[in-house]
Scaffold this motif. Structure first.
Motif, short mmCIF file in Angstrom:
data_model
loop_
_atom_site.label_atom_id
_atom_site.label_comp_id
_atom_site.label_asym_id
_atom_site.label_seq_id
_atom_site.Cartn_x
_atom_site.Cartn_y
_atom_site.Cartn_z
N LYS A 21 0.83 -1.21 0.00
CA LYS A 21 0.00 0.00 0.00
C LYS A 21 0.86 1.25 0.00
N TYR A 23 1.21 5.43 1.03
CA TYR A 23 0.81 6.42 2.02
C TYR A 23 1.48 7.75 1.70
N PRO A 70 -3.35 6.72 3.91
CA PRO A 70 -3.35 5.95 2.66
C PRO A 70 -3.72 6.82 1.46
N ILE A 71 -3.12 6.53 0.34
CA ILE A 71 -3.46 7.23 -0.90
C ILE A 71 -3.82 6.21 -1.96
N GLU A 72 -4.58 6.66 -2.92
CA GLU A 72 -4.94 5.84 -4.07
C GLU A 72 -4.32 6.46 -5.30
N LYS A 74 -4.52 6.74 -9.10
CA LYS A 74 -5.40 6.46 -10.24
C LYS A 74 -4.55 6.45 -11.49
#
Length: 102
Positions: A21, A23, A70-72, A74
């Motif tokens: 993941k 962050y 947390p970051i997503e 795209k």
């Protein structure tokens, strides 16, 4: 630090990677860690997680615990990403210039 679980992490151009993941935190944004990782290469940091909180990690900097959220990521094409970083670099340069004038 004993109440925290300690994890190896690394700073990448996409974020602070802990396991699989990503962050981010105010320190990394302010100091341009992600841009630096793209230019100079990735580096390791130690992340801490409170045992009952899976959402956030913390990194220690100057004896202070910094919250990483947390970051997503795209899907973004490379031209848009490069344009974004160029705008950020220009804004930082403008801010430096303005501070010198004050």
């Amino acid at each position: 630090m004993q109440q925290y679980n300690k994890r190896d992490a690394k700073v990448t151009g996409r974020g602070i990677q802990v396991n699989e993941k990503l962050y981010s935190c105010s320190l990394a944004i302010r100091d341009g860690w992600f841009e630096r990782a793209i230019i100079e290469g990735e580096w390791g940091v130690i992340a801490f997680q409170y045992p009952f909180c899976n959402e956030f990690y913390f990194i220690q900097h100057d004896n202070e615990m910094i919250t990483c959220r947390p970051i997503e990521i795209k899907s973004v094409n490379s031209e848009d990403l490069e344009a974004y970083y160029e705008i950020i670099r220009a804004l930082k340069e403008y801010r430096r210039h303005r501070r010198k004038l004050q």
